[in-house]
Design a protein around this motif. Structure first.
Motif, short mmCIF file in Angstrom:
data_model
loop_
_atom_site.label_atom_id
_atom_site.label_comp_id
_atom_site.label_asym_id
_atom_site.label_seq_id
_atom_site.Cartn_x
_atom_site.Cartn_y
_atom_site.Cartn_z
N ARG A 58 63.88 81.86 51.75
CA ARG A 58 63.18 81.32 50.57
C ARG A 58 62.28 80.13 50.97
O ARG A 58 61.21 79.93 50.38
CB ARG A 58 64.19 80.92 49.51
CG ARG A 58 64.83 82.17 48.88
CD ARG A 58 65.50 81.91 47.55
NE ARG A 58 65.84 83.21 46.94
CZ ARG A 58 67.03 83.53 46.45
NH1 ARG A 58 68.01 82.67 46.50
NH2 ARG A 58 67.23 84.72 45.91
N GLU A 116 67.36 90.46 51.30
CA GLU A 116 67.39 90.22 49.85
C GLU A 116 66.11 89.50 49.41
O GLU A 116 65.47 89.88 48.43
CB GLU A 116 68.61 89.38 49.47
CG GLU A 116 68.65 88.99 48.00
CD GLU A 116 69.78 88.06 47.66
OE1 GLU A 116 69.56 87.12 46.87
OE2 GLU A 116 70.90 88.25 48.19
N VAL A 117 65.74 88.46 50.15
CA VAL A 117 64.54 87.71 49.80
C VAL A 117 63.28 88.53 50.09
O VAL A 117 62.32 88.50 49.30
CB VAL A 117 64.51 86.38 50.57
CG1 VAL A 117 63.23 85.59 50.25
CG2 VAL A 117 65.74 85.55 50.23
N ASP A 175 62.92 91.66 49.83
CA ASP A 175 62.75 92.60 48.71
C ASP A 175 62.19 91.88 47.48
O ASP A 175 61.30 92.41 46.78
CB ASP A 175 64.07 93.28 48.38
CG ASP A 175 64.54 94.25 49.47
OD1 ASP A 175 63.70 94.63 50.31
OD2 ASP A 175 65.74 94.59 49.49
N GLU A 176 62.72 90.69 47.21
CA GLU A 176 62.23 89.93 46.06
C GLU A 176 60.74 89.60 46.21
O GLU A 176 59.98 89.66 45.23
CB GLU A 176 63.02 88.62 45.93
CG GLU A 176 64.47 88.78 45.53
CD GLU A 176 65.22 87.46 45.58
OE1 GLU A 176 64.61 86.44 46.01
OE2 GLU A 176 66.41 87.43 45.22
N GLU A 177 60.34 89.24 47.42
CA GLU A 177 58.96 88.82 47.68
C GLU A 177 58.03 90.01 47.95
O GLU A 177 56.82 89.82 48.10
CB GLU A 177 58.94 87.87 48.88
CG GLU A 177 59.70 86.57 48.67
CD GLU A 177 59.03 85.65 47.67
OE1 GLU A 177 57.79 85.72 47.53
OE2 GLU A 177 59.75 84.88 47.00
#
Length: 496
Positions: free
Chosen positions: A177, A50-51, A53-55
């Motif tokens: 994160r 999830e992170v 993909d965000e980053e």
């Protein structure tokens, strides 16, 4: 510029005092793109992704080895895992910039040649030229036996904060994160650890209860005070691994001063010592508990007989018959138990619904328990043993994901007690286990639970009462009776 992160997972909780060893065939193994396919399965890897993909990170997925808790792992498994990981690491370093490593670990993994698998793994990673100063972040289980070597090898490992482990994915997200923060700020935290002179059996490590509730509250307070501390971990430990580091520990990841880190560890250790007696909750006599349940009303949800000594999530065989015997001995009906017994399931291969059957069940996995039990009953149904967790925050979701397979299974009824027989052990951490087999727990008077704490997320919301009982078995809460050889000296309750 896009960052490139290499990921891997190694997950085993090793019980030093059970007969059943752990071999390559016991591991579920994923490699390469199979790790990326874990998106959406609620695992720790899903949390990292999830992170990522965000980053917009480029992810290099290497391998993911997981096996159910059991005895020491054949060291050849660790050799295979590390060969794959280190080969991929060298190739990644050679082919282009590698910006970091993220790991999903347990922390209580022991092999036939190593008493500190995670520490050895981190040491081997750091020994690869070019990896000496790479950011190494990750997530690990609250029941780890944390070591100095783990602390020296990683920049920031984040422990689960809840037991039952309802937050494993959340902590994976947090650890990723923090890795993103490290890359963005260009700073590397370092870890410090402290092994307290305290050991608690699993029933004493529930985070809704003292002392763990107090310790987690202090850890959050420490994080909120600043002083450069990114994370403060409360580690309940795993008392059934015979290793020097077994027991309660604390670790911090910080960019602040060593003095502030040591002060935080001092405070946490002092509190654990002050509250050490609270980590030994009392347990009922089995017959007294069952007789009390017998006197209760038959409506309103089940009473639980919780049997930590056969705790599947702690490495026990999950086939002891003590609770079943007590239900039958005292005439408890409208009750259910689950027993892992592949031989019994196979013996029912040709049985038809409604057919009378006679067979021997359970008692094969440990010489410490009540032994096999011969029963006569009615065959009800069979299944492939597959189900989907009803609760995506279940205790067992961290490494398994939501799709569960307990192998070919059968359900029989003996004198009013419904018995779920499964080929593979499966911890009672989700109501879907029983419901998927046609057993509705809310309608029962009593349920036998082979766990210490992990069942609470599922069963507390439907139960009328709970009785944790003392029975013989490999996950006994009487840890001073176990034959430790490696444990460091002056640890409570051994030196109370």
């Amino acid at each position: 510029m896009t960052k490139t992160i290499l990921i891997a997972a190694l997950f085993h909780e090793t019980h030093s005092f059970v007969e059943q060893g752990t071999f390559l065939s016991d591991f579920s193994i994923r490699r390469g793109a199979e790790l990326l396919a874990r998106r959406g399965d609620a695992s720790t890897i899903d949390g990292f992704l999830e992170v990522a993909d965000e980053e917009e990170w480029t992810v290099i997925p290497v391998n993911d080895y997981h096996a159910a808790p059991a005895g020491p792992v054949d060291h050849a498994v660790f050799v295979q895992f590390t060969n794959e990981l280190l080969t991929a690491l060298r190739q990644s370093l050679a082919s282009g910039p590698l910006d970091g490593i993220w790991l999903s670990l347990h922390g209580a993994h022991v092999t036939t040649q190593s008493v500190d698998v995670e520490g050895d793994l981190l040491r081997m990673i750091r020994a690869v030229p070019g990896a000496e100063n790479l950011p190494i972040f990750g997530v690990f289980d609250l029941h780890a036996n944390f070591t100095e070597l783990m602390s020296e090898g990683a920049n920031c490992l984040v422990a689960y904060r809840e037991n039952p482990h309802t937050d494993s994915r959340d902590m994976a997200v947090l650890s990723a994160r923090l890795l993103a923060r490290s890359l963005a700020e260009g700073v590397l935290p370092r870890m410090y650890t402290r092994n307290a002179p305290v050991m608690w059996a699993p029933p004493g490590t529930g985070t809704a209860d003292r002392p763990m509730k107090d310790l987690e509250a202090l850890a959050r307070q420490i994080e909120g005070e600043g002083n450069g501390i990114w994370i403060a971990n409360v580690i309940g430990g795993y008392s059934f691994s015979d290793v020097p580091s077994a027991g309660v520990a604390f670790s911090v990841a910080t960019t602040g001063s060593t003095e502030d880190a040591m002060d935080a560890l001092d405070r946490l250790e002092r509190l654990a010592i002050d509250l050490r007696e609270l980590g030994q909750p009392p347990e009922w006599d089995l017959d007294e508990a069952v007789l009390e349940i017998k006197s209760k009303s038959n409506v309103g949800g089940p009473y639980l007989i919780v049997e930590p000594s056969d705790n599947i999530g702690g490495g026990a065989p999950g086939d002891d018959t003590a609770v079943l015997r007590a239900f039958l001995r005292h005439g408890i009906t409208n009750a259910a138990v689950a027993i892992a017994d592949a031989e019994a399931v196979a013996a029912l291969a040709d049985a038809q619904p409604g057919e009378k059957v006679k067979l021997t069940i359970g008692g094969k996995g440990s010489a410490l328990g009540a032994g096999p039990l011969e029963v006569e009953g009615i065959f009800l149904r069979r299944s492939d043993g597959k189900y989907v967790l009803e609760d995506r925050n279940s205790h067992i979701v961290a490494s398994r994901g939501v799709n569960i397979d307990m192998g070919p299974s059968a359900v029989i009824e003996v004198a009013g007690v419904t018995i779920l027989l499964s080929s593979d052990r499966m911890a009672p951490a989700d109501l879907g286990q029983l419901r998927s087999q046609g057993i509705i727990p809310e309608t029962l008077k009593a349920v036998g639970i082979k766990a210490a704490v992990q069942h609470r997320r599922a069963y507390d919301k439907i139960m009328r009462g709970s009785y944790t009982v003392s029975t013989p078995g490999p996950c006994t809460s009487k840890i001073t009776t176990l034959p430790y050889k490696r444990l460091r000296p002056n640890v409570f309750p051994f030196d109370a």
